[in-house]
Design a protein around this motif. Structure first.
Motif, PDB file in Angstrom:
ATOM      1  N   MET A   1     -85.665  57.115 -72.597  1.00 49.69           N
ATOM      2  CA  MET A   1     -84.873  56.184 -73.033  1.00 49.69           C
ATOM      3  C   MET A   1     -83.510  56.685 -72.544  1.00 49.69           C
ATOM      4  SD  MET A   1     -83.569  54.954 -76.633  1.00 49.69           S
ATOM      5  CE  MET A   1     -82.064  55.789 -76.399  1.00 49.69           C
ATOM      6  N   ASP A   2     -82.719  55.600 -71.986  1.00 52.39           N
ATOM      7  CA  ASP A   2     -81.546  55.890 -71.284  1.00 52.39           C
ATOM      8  C   ASP A   2     -80.458  55.760 -72.162  1.00 52.39           C
ATOM      9  OD1 ASP A   2     -82.368  53.370 -71.330  1.00 52.39           O
ATOM     10  OD2 ASP A   2     -80.976  52.733 -69.769  1.00 52.39           O
ATOM     11  N   LEU A   3     -79.576  56.670 -72.304  1.00 51.58           N
ATOM     12  CA  LEU A   3     -78.462  56.809 -73.330  1.00 51.58           C
ATOM     13  C   LEU A   3     -77.035  56.387 -72.482  1.00 51.58           C
ATOM     14  CD1 LEU A   3     -79.283  60.080 -75.400  1.00 51.58           C
ATOM     15  CD2 LEU A   3     -79.793  57.449 -75.930  1.00 51.58           C
ATOM     16  N   ALA A   4     -76.440  55.383 -72.951  1.00 49.11           N
ATOM     17  CA  ALA A   4     -75.180  54.936 -72.161  1.00 49.11           C
ATOM     18  C   ALA A   4     -74.059  55.733 -72.466  1.00 49.11           C
ATOM     19  CB  ALA A   4     -74.954  53.375 -72.642  1.00 49.11           C
ATOM     20  N   LYS A   5     -72.800  55.520 -71.915  1.00 50.81           N
ATOM     21  CA  LYS A   5     -71.819  56.010 -72.130  1.00 50.81           C
ATOM     22  C   LYS A   5     -71.035  55.483 -73.657  1.00 50.81           C
ATOM     23  CE  LYS A   5     -70.992  58.960 -68.715  1.00 50.81           C
ATOM     24  NZ  LYS A   5     -71.003  60.237 -68.888  1.00 50.81           N
ATOM     25  N   PRO A   6     -70.258  56.170 -74.130  1.00 49.93           N
ATOM     26  CA  PRO A   6     -69.677  55.756 -75.531  1.00 49.93           C
ATOM     27  C   PRO A   6     -69.140  54.279 -75.310  1.00 49.93           C
ATOM     28  CG  PRO A   6     -68.996  58.120 -74.993  1.00 49.93           C
ATOM     29  CD  PRO A   6     -69.769  57.503 -73.948  1.00 49.93           C
ATOM     30  N   PHE A   7     -69.106  53.516 -76.366  1.00 52.67           N
ATOM     31  CA  PHE A   7     -69.006  52.107 -76.375  1.00 52.67           C
ATOM     32  C   PHE A   7     -67.752  51.863 -76.976  1.00 52.67           C
ATOM     33  CE2 PHE A   7     -69.374  47.401 -77.396  1.00 52.67           C
ATOM     34  CZ  PHE A   7     -69.652  47.018 -76.110  1.00 52.67           C
ATOM     35  N   HIS A   8     -66.868  51.009 -76.898  1.00 61.97           N
ATOM     36  CA  HIS A   8     -65.576  50.679 -77.432  1.00 61.97           C
ATOM     37  C   HIS A   8     -65.513  50.121 -78.620  1.00 61.97           C
ATOM     38  CE1 HIS A   8     -65.841  47.047 -75.242  1.00 61.97           C
ATOM     39  NE2 HIS A   8     -64.942  46.403 -76.055  1.00 61.97           N
ATOM     40  N   LEU A   9     -66.771  49.213 -78.691  1.00 70.63           N
ATOM     41  CA  LEU A   9     -66.748  48.458 -80.181  1.00 70.63           C
ATOM     42  C   LEU A   9     -67.472  49.078 -81.057  1.00 70.63           C
ATOM     43  CD1 LEU A   9     -65.954  45.934 -81.413  1.00 70.63           C
ATOM     44  CD2 LEU A   9     -68.086  44.465 -80.343  1.00 70.63           C
ATOM     45  N   ASN A 198     -92.148  52.930 -68.744  1.00 75.20           N
ATOM     46  CA  ASN A 198     -90.593  53.187 -68.421  1.00 75.20           C
ATOM     47  C   ASN A 198     -90.111  53.344 -69.637  1.00 75.20           C
ATOM     48  OD1 ASN A 198     -90.912  52.513 -65.708  1.00 75.20           O
ATOM     49  ND2 ASN A 198     -91.404  50.429 -65.980  1.00 75.20           N
ATOM     50  N   GLY A 199     -90.764  53.643 -70.734  1.00 74.02           N
ATOM     51  CA  GLY A 199     -89.766  53.979 -72.152  1.00 74.02           C
ATOM     52  C   GLY A 199     -89.896  52.351 -72.964  1.00 74.02           C
ATOM     53  N   PHE A 200     -88.870  52.748 -74.034  1.00 76.69           N
ATOM     54  CA  PHE A 200     -88.903  51.678 -74.939  1.00 76.69           C
ATOM     55  C   PHE A 200     -88.176  50.371 -74.648  1.00 76.69           C
ATOM     56  CE2 PHE A 200     -89.318  55.250 -77.815  1.00 76.69           C
ATOM     57  CZ  PHE A 200     -90.346  55.169 -78.409  1.00 76.69           C
ATOM     58  N   GLY A 201     -87.285  50.494 -73.254  1.00 74.47           N
ATOM     59  CA  GLY A 201     -86.839  49.486 -72.833  1.00 74.47           C
ATOM     60  C   GLY A 201     -85.458  49.132 -73.523  1.00 74.47           C
ATOM     61  N   LEU A 238     -83.936  53.338 -88.302  1.00 76.31           N
ATOM     62  CA  LEU A 238     -84.866  53.775 -87.556  1.00 76.31           C
ATOM     63  C   LEU A 238     -85.906  54.343 -88.199  1.00 76.31           C
ATOM     64  CD1 LEU A 238     -85.665  54.552 -84.606  1.00 76.31           C
ATOM     65  CD2 LEU A 238     -84.526  56.849 -85.016  1.00 76.31           C
ATOM     66  N   ASN A 239     -86.963  53.589 -88.153  1.00 72.66           N
ATOM     67  CA  ASN A 239     -88.189  54.114 -88.708  1.00 72.66           C
ATOM     68  C   ASN A 239     -87.940  54.096 -90.179  1.00 72.66           C
ATOM     69  OD1 ASN A 239     -89.839  54.404 -86.277  1.00 72.66           O
ATOM     70  ND2 ASN A 239     -89.012  56.453 -86.063  1.00 72.66           N
ATOM     71  N   GLY A 240     -87.301  52.952 -90.620  1.00 73.05           N
ATOM     72  CA  GLY A 240     -86.886  53.003 -92.062  1.00 73.05           C
ATOM     73  C   GLY A 240     -86.046  53.818 -92.656  1.00 73.05           C
ATOM     74  N   VAL A 241     -85.226  54.872 -91.784  1.00 69.21           N
ATOM     75  CA  VAL A 241     -84.129  55.450 -92.143  1.00 69.21           C
ATOM     76  C   VAL A 241     -82.826  54.899 -91.894  1.00 69.21           C
ATOM     77  CG1 VAL A 241     -83.271  57.847 -92.383  1.00 69.21           C
ATOM     78  CG2 VAL A 241     -85.755  57.240 -92.517  1.00 69.21           C
ATOM     79  N   LYS A 254     -84.374  61.826 -82.628  1.00 71.57           N
ATOM     80  CA  LYS A 254     -85.032  60.919 -83.835  1.00 71.57           C
ATOM     81  C   LYS A 254     -86.070  59.928 -82.605  1.00 71.57           C
ATOM     82  CE  LYS A 254     -84.009  62.687 -87.567  1.00 71.57           C
ATOM     83  NZ  LYS A 254     -84.985  63.266 -88.513  1.00 71.57           N
ATOM     84  N   LEU A 255     -85.331  59.546 -81.908  1.00 67.94           N
ATOM     85  CA  LEU A 255     -86.074  58.557 -80.943  1.00 67.94           C
ATOM     86  C   LEU A 255     -87.305  59.019 -80.134  1.00 67.94           C
ATOM     87  CD1 LEU A 255     -83.361  56.158 -79.641  1.00 67.94           C
ATOM     88  CD2 LEU A 255     -85.068  55.564 -81.080  1.00 67.94           C
ATOM     89  N   LYS A 256     -86.829  60.281 -79.707  1.00 67.46           N
ATOM     90  CA  LYS A 256     -87.828  61.159 -78.941  1.00 67.46           C
ATOM     91  C   LYS A 256     -88.964  61.782 -79.729  1.00 67.46           C
ATOM     92  CE  LYS A 256     -88.258  65.345 -75.624  1.00 67.46           C
ATOM     93  NZ  LYS A 256     -87.413  66.237 -74.964  1.00 67.46           N
ATOM     94  N   GLN A 257     -88.616  62.149 -80.989  1.00 69.73           N
ATOM     95  CA  GLN A 257     -89.808  62.168 -81.960  1.00 69.73           C
ATOM     96  C   GLN A 257     -90.548  61.182 -82.355  1.00 69.73           C
ATOM     97  OE1 GLN A 257     -87.322  64.171 -84.994  1.00 69.73           O
ATOM     98  NE2 GLN A 257     -86.946  66.083 -84.033  1.00 69.73           N
TER      99      GLN A 257
END
Length: 459
Positions: A1-9, A198-201, A238-241, A254-257
């Protein structure tokens, strides 16, 4: 899964100002020319000024009581105030603390007998308020019992929209469409995603150094998009948490797990803004689950000469408790024709949840009607999914088509009473059917597990 740069909002999680909807049984009152459903323990109606009062109280358990940030304005003449929103949350020892009534000569579902010091009164609900919406569903034009079932099926939490009595009557006199006064989509979305090669999308972004603020970018036609995740939505669970305390690194771990499957609770910017402006906390119990692949099924069966054609067996649930499961579904008999599958778990009988009932009590419920029964069931995959996120599937059973005979099951009281189901008297009194059913049941022990006795019953 791709992790983007910090978002301003940033999305800021708001503390819950209301407590979750109580699961205690709601008594149905019978009064001349009225319909009354008590959502509290018995209490006298509040008296005095019915105008909106903003009252802040400190409670060691709840913090500051802020009933609602959008309160109806005092209206003069034909003025119409604004709807008010309340998220009521409670534990199993509490009630909501109000009675919902239909009254002769008055329109709408009327809030009465607001218990002094109770949950509803502390949040700001007032005697004479008209109920307009339950968990985002417009209810002013619904049958009274159907509205009650929607509230009771919410479990320990419910989101209510009300209008003060004076404004309600003024709006009706002016011919206004009350549904247009309310937001049409105030529910977060629960989405179950199965990754592909390709991952979770989806990608995640958020402000650097800020915990719990994650916005999702969604790949077109990818697994997340197919699972119903709206582009630009905010991640809440995420998964009920809850993710409110997660850092960006912790969320990625957590996403990888999660392996090949992940369940997200997400809210669009409009939904997030609605809850934030009203000081309400977004929770999974209020979610839109229409995108989930796991569906609760309602089976209506009429008994044939050979019976219904299934075996009810008590067994262990994946959560560690016990449940009632359906097996030995005979080909061509009513159960199979209604869509019953081997291993389905039984959730409700004739519109009443069987949660908390033992095997014999469940059998009594099924035998209560001589020649027909309606069961609510879920398949093993759906049962495992809902148990993994800690939610009852009954929260998401809709009854939008009253003509179909479908009903949203109501939760039983701790005493196991049948709530809204009427008991008809017979020649031997109102409980004679219970005695005759009990005498006709033969309970046998299953040898499938030696270390623990199990019960089963053929129908």
């Amino acid at each position: 899964m791709d992790l983007a740069k910090p978002f301003h909002l940033a999305w800021h999680a708001q503390p819950a100002n209301g407590q979750a909807l109580s699961a205690r049984e709601h008594r149905v009152c019978s009064q001349p020319a009225t319909a009354c459903t008590d959502l509290s323990s018995p209490s006298a109606e509040l008296e005095g000024d019915k105008k909106s009062i903003i009252k802040f109280e400190f409670n060691p358990k709840d913090g500051i009581d802020n009933p609602a940030l959008s309160l109806s304005e005092d209206t003069d003449g034909e003025g119409v105030g604004e709807p008010r929103f309340y998220l009521l949350s409670k534990d199993s020892t509490e009630t909501f603390g109000f009675c919902l009534r239909e009254e002769l000569g008055c329109e709408g579902h009327i809030v009465r007998q607001v218990k002094l010091g109770g949950l509803a009164q502390r949040r700001g609900l007032q005697d004479g308020d008209r109920l307009l919406q339950v968990n985002g569903h417009f209810v002013d034009d619904m049958d009274h019992h159907r509205v009650v079932r929607k509230i009771k099926a919410s479990g320990n939490q419910v989101l209510l929209a009300v209008l003060d009595g004076k404004s309600y009557e003024a709006a009706k006199a002016l011919g206004r469409d009350l549904s247009e006064m309310l937001p049409t989509d105030v529910r977060p979305r629960l989405c179950h995603i199965v990754r592909d090669k390709n991952g979770f999308g989806f990608g995640v972004s958020g402000p650097e150094g800020v915990r719990g603020t994650f916005q999702l970018s969604v790949r077109q036609d990818g697994p997340a998009a197919r699972a119903g995740v709206p582009p630009g939505s905010w991640l809440l669970e995420l998964n009920g948490v809850s993710v409110k305390n997660y850092s960006h690194t912790q969320l990625a771990r957590k996403l990888k797990q999660s392996g090949s499957k992940v369940t997200l609770l997400v809210a669009s910017s409009a939904v997030e803004e609605f809850y934030r402006l009203h000081g309400l906390r977004v929770t999974a119990t209020l979610a839109d689950t229409s995108w989930l692949p796991f569906k609760v099924r309602e089976l209506h069966m009429v008994k044939g000469p050979a019976g219904y054609g299934f075996l009810l067996k008590e067994d262990d649930c994946s959560s560690g408790g016990t449940g009632q499961f359906l097996w030995d579904v005979d080909d061509g008999l009513p159960a199979e024709q209604a869509g019953m599958k081997e291993g389905d778990r039984l959730l409700a009988v004739n519109g009443e949840s069987i949660e908390g009932l033992d095997h014999q009590q469940t059998v009594l419920r099924i035998r209560a009607r001589d020649d027909q029964v309606t069961l609510v069931v879920i398949d093993p995959a759906g049962d495992e999914f809902y148990q993994s996120i800690g939610l009852s599937p009954l929260l998401f059973l809709e009854d939008d088509d009253p003509a179909s005979g479908s009903r949203t099951p109501s939760l039983p009281s701790p005493s196991g009473s049948t709530g809204l189901c009427p008991v008809e008297g017979g020649p031997k009194g109102p409980v004679s059917w219970l005695m005759s059913a009990a005498n006709s049941i033969e309970i046998t022990q299953s040898s499938r597990q030696v270390e623990q006795k199990r019960l089963h019953q053929v129908f």
